[in-house]
Design an enzyme around this catalytic site. Structure first.
Site, mmCIF file in Angstrom:
data_model
loop_
_atom_site.group_PDB
_atom_site.id
_atom_site.type_symbol
_atom_site.label_atom_id
_atom_site.label_comp_id
_atom_site.label_asym_id
_atom_site.label_seq_id
_atom_site.Cartn_x
_atom_site.Cartn_y
_atom_site.Cartn_z
ATOM 1 N N CYS A 49 57.341 45.380 55.894
ATOM 2 C CA CYS A 49 57.582 45.540 54.448
ATOM 3 C C CYS A 49 58.813 46.420 54.193
ATOM 4 C CB CYS A 49 56.329 46.142 53.807
ATOM 5 S SG CYS A 49 56.558 46.716 52.113
ATOM 6 N N CYS A 52 58.385 49.218 51.622
ATOM 7 C CA CYS A 52 57.578 50.309 52.180
ATOM 8 C C CYS A 52 58.474 51.326 52.870
ATOM 9 C CB CYS A 52 56.560 49.773 53.189
ATOM 10 S SG CYS A 52 55.302 48.680 52.478
#
Length: 307
Positions: A49, A52
């Protein structure tokens, strides 16, 4: 620790007490239970991700800046899908705040630092910094140190509180008590004189005042050995027994001091206008209601008075 990307080695841990990874097995301990002590942010992430990886340094920086008001716990949803599944997490990064064991707030996406900081500020409004103990904690530390017999260190701690707040009543009473403990009665008297008249009935202030008065009395009664000899020679010499109790108390022998005054109360309750009972009450006030000698003394006095 920071997020570990695929193929990279482990990164050094940052503030392990504030920031940690969790698993399905440790989620209850790390998040639910811990949030009963202070708010916990749970950050759901995955190695693939991109957002993230953008959020991680931002949220870690904000958590560290909060100085212990909040903790950050991270969960890799690839390795531990059960919890995010139960919570209905459908996209990441997702940050949920837990307070008192329950989810309280949250946000999704790689939001800017200002938004993360505002989120934490709102969550922790009014909380003292973990690294900066509040006045009550400092006073409790001073009291514990004094109870251990280190009056000098306790006096320093009380003085630090008074440097920040010269009118702090528990600190004034505590400092005066330190002086009484070391025999500096005049300094104790000067310290207690700084307490405003309206606060003189405070329990801690009254206790120190009683200790000062008793210390002054003890100076005038003579050595314990002499008084013991007088009482032994004439057990009905109530004044000698009264003075012996005062001297014993000054020497820290509370149980023995109580014994002498109770002996007077048993023999002659009205002696010196109920002087022995009044002196006992002053002892109890100086020792404090929770002191073992006070508790035991009150029991025994009541037994005599109401039998």
């Amino acid at each position: 620790m920071t997020i570990i990307e695929q193929g990279s080695g482990p990164a050094p841990q940052a503030a392990p007490d504030l920031i940690k990874e969790t698993t399905t097995q440790t989620f209850v301990k790390d998040v639910i239970e811990e949030s009963k002590r202070q708010p916990v942010l749970i950050d759901f992430w995955a190695p693939w991700c991109g957002p993230c990886r953008q959020l991680t340094p931002i949220i870690e920086k904000a958590v560290r800046a909060a100085k212990g008001k909040v903790k950050l716990v991270k969960m890799n949803i690839d390795e531990h899908p059960a919890i995010p599944g139960q919570m209905g997490i459908q996209s990441i990064p997702a940050v949920i705040a837990f307070v008192n064991g329950q989810p309280a707030d949250g946000f999704m996406g790689a939001v800017p630092e200002s938004q993360v900081t505002a989120f934490i500020d709102k969550l922790t409004a009014g909380m003292p910094n973990a690294g900066e103990p509040d006045i009550a904690e400092i006073l409790a530390e001073a009291e514990a140190v004094l109870a251990e017999g280190d009056a000098a260190t306790a006096a320093q701690i009380y003085a630090e509180v008074l440097a920040a707040d010269a009118t702090n009543i528990p600190a004034l009473a505590g400092l005066a008590k330190c002086y009484v403990t070391t025999g500096a009665i005049e300094q104790a008297r000067q310290t207690i004189a700084m307490v405003p008249e309206s606060k003189r009935n405070d329990a801690a202030v009254k206790a120190v005042q009683a200790s000062i008065d008793l210390a002054e009395q003890a100076k005038a009664v003579g050595p314990v050995t002499e008084l013991e000899q007088k009482v032994a020679a004439n057990p009905l010499d109530h004044q000698a027994r009264f003075d012996l109790a005062t001297a014993l108390n000054a020497g820290g022998k509370r149980a023995e001091a109580t014994e002498q005054l109770l002996a007077i109360v048993k023999k002659d309750r009205k002696w010196n206008e109920d002087g022995a009972r009044k002196q006992l009450v002053q002892f109890f006030e100086a020792w404090g209601p929770a002191d073992e000698a006070t508790i035991e003394g009150r029991k025994r006095l009541s037994t005599i008075l109401f039998s």
